[in-house]
Write a protein that holds these residues in place. Structure first.
Motif, PDB file in Angstrom:
ATOM      1  N   ARG A  27     -30.794   9.422  -2.749  1.00 34.40           N
ATOM      2  CA  ARG A  27     -30.948   8.270  -3.607  1.00 34.40           C
ATOM      3  C   ARG A  27     -32.396   8.139  -4.083  1.00 34.40           C
ATOM      4  NH1 ARG A  27     -30.886   2.703  -3.466  1.00 34.40           N
ATOM      5  NH2 ARG A  27     -31.815   2.564  -1.418  1.00 34.40           N
ATOM      6  N   ILE A  42     -38.166   8.182  -3.653  1.00 34.41           N
ATOM      7  CA  ILE A  42     -36.930   8.408  -2.921  1.00 34.41           C
ATOM      8  C   ILE A  42     -36.969   7.720  -1.568  1.00 34.41           C
ATOM      9  CG2 ILE A  42     -36.380  10.575  -4.073  1.00 34.41           C
ATOM     10  CD1 ILE A  42     -37.582  12.075  -1.831  1.00 34.41           C
ATOM     11  N   VAL A  43     -35.797   7.312  -1.147  1.00 29.50           N
ATOM     12  CA  VAL A  43     -35.659   6.633   0.132  1.00 29.50           C
ATOM     13  C   VAL A  43     -34.968   7.608   1.071  1.00 29.50           C
ATOM     14  CG1 VAL A  43     -34.888   4.531   1.250  1.00 29.50           C
ATOM     15  CG2 VAL A  43     -35.287   4.556  -1.218  1.00 29.50           C
ATOM     16  N   ALA A  44     -35.647   7.936   2.130  1.00 32.19           N
ATOM     17  CA  ALA A  44     -35.106   8.927   3.070  1.00 32.19           C
ATOM     18  C   ALA A  44     -33.909   8.349   3.837  1.00 32.19           C
ATOM     19  CB  ALA A  44     -36.172   9.376   4.036  1.00 32.19           C
TER      20      ALA A  44
END
Lengths: 169, 230
Positions: free
Chosen positions: A79, A167-169
């Motif tokens: 995402r 980005i979100v890990a």
């Protein structure tokens, strides 16, 4: 404008109205058109320039979504929260229309919560007389802001590119 | 949840179309076809000019045309009277052609049997400018009835074109169009672009444009009367 239909067009499907039926299998295209635009196509035509403009940015927004999804895939990430974009003033893209279209384009994708961060790029030319890259005096006239010589070598301002993702890990 | 991490990307938004256009351009070049795109606002005279070009150039060269519109096959029907192969691309609701639409429209045609392919875009000064169609030459048309400042209002389409054509010059006096100013405006957003002044009504300037195209592409004269359908 629903994105399934745009996708078809993006894939180069001509006669989108007809093919939409096969892809969705629920509506006949004429019925669908009537549902979407109950006032009929003639009213649409009066506003053709605005409609066209928006559709152009919609095509571009869909390309952004596709591009970001591919970049995410290659990195194994799910995402992105922000998509950074560089848009030149000579790219032919209206950034307001693009922001609006992006909201529509990413509705069904994993980018639904994301937003676009747009960096506008002013036009510069390579000025033969000065031997340097220079800003232009008055957009869109391509003449050197320093010496006034006209130049056909655009150095910056035609960009339309994705430059980053948060980005979100 | 952890803080977002920023990753750098370098990717053209229209990468896919650019790649498709490049592939198409290479394929058509190998086949020896010169592709000429026409763009303008609706009603500037793209189809009227094409009628002339197809008829005139079609005498000694193998010529075909693709014509884009949102709806109707009217333009294809009009152009088909010139006797050369013509195909309509109806885009439905889409305001421009892209490289894939052109590629699909060429299916069933043996392009190796062509010298010249004209691609008339959807009438629109905004959207087509971003989409490379694999053309070798893009011609932008602007009519004298549209106002001298059109190039300044829509700089991108003029800047991305290789040739500018001022149409309906026979009407310039009637509509009070200052031709010199119009041309000056075209060249201010696209310095040094070749400009042609034509009227399809009177035929003025058409031959000059045709000579330019023939010279530019140095076309061989071939026998008329050919088939390009497989």
């Amino acid at each position: 404008m629903d994105s399934a239909k745009c996708r078809l067009a993006e894939r180069g499907e001509t006669n989108v109205e007809d093919r939409y039926v096969d892809e969705v299998g629920q509506y006949r295209s004429a019925d669908l058109f009537a549902v979407l635009f109950p006032w009929g196509p003639s009213t649409l035509r009066q506003d053709e320039e605005n409609v066209s403009r928006e559709m152009h940015e919609l095509s571009i927004a869909l390309s952004i979504v596709d591009g970001v999804l591919e970049e995410l895939r290659t990195r194994g990430v799910n995402r992105a929260s922000v998509v950074h974009l560089r848009v030149g003033k000579l790219s032919g893209v209206d950034t307001n229309a693009l922001q609006f279209s992006y909201g529509l384009a990413c509705q069904q994708a994993v980018l639904a919560e994301s937003r676009l961060a747009i960096e506008d790029v002013d036009v510069t030319v390579f000025c033969e007389a000065c031997g340097l890259e220079r800003p232009v005096r008055t957009f869109p006239i391509l003449s050197c802001a320093e010496c006034g010589a006209s130049s056909q070598r655009v150095a910056r301002g035609q960009e339309l590119e994705i430059t980053g993702m948060e980005i979100v890990a | 949840m952890s803080d977002p991490r920023i990753v750098e990307v370098r990717r053209k938004v229209l990468k896919e179309n650019d790649l498709n256009a490049r592939r198409l351009r290479e394929r058509l070049q190998r086949a020896g076809v010169q592709v000429i795109g026409l763009v303008s606002s609706p009603g500037s005279g793209k189809t009227a000019l094409l009628e002339r070009l197809l008829t005139d150039l079609g005498r000694d060269n193998r010529v075909a045309a693709l014509v884009g519109d949102l709806a109707t096959e009217n333009d294809a029907a009009r152009l088909a009277r010139s006797g050369v192969p013509v195909k309509q691309i109806t885009t439905g609701t889409i305001c421009h052609l892209d490289a894939t639409m052109v590629e699909r429209a060429l299916e069933g045609w043996n392009v190796a049997k062509l010298d010249f392919l004209f691609v008339e875009n959807v009438g629109n000064l905004v959207c087509p400018s971003s989409f490379d169609l694999g053309e070798d030459l893009r011609m932008v048309l602007v009519s004298t009835t549209e106002g001298e400042d059109k190039p300044l209002k829509y700089p991108t389409i003029f800047n991305s074109s290789d040739v500018a054509i001022v149409t309906k010059v026979d009407l310039s006096d009637a509509v009070g169009c200052d031709l010199d100013r119009l041309i000056q405006n075209i060249r201010s957003v696209r310095p040094e672009i070749p400009v042609f002044k034509i009227s399809t009504r009177t035929g003025n300037g058409i031959e000059e444009l045709e000579r330019f195209l023939l010279k530019r592409f140095a076309l061989k004269t071939v026998q008329a009367g050919y088939m390009i359908a497989d």
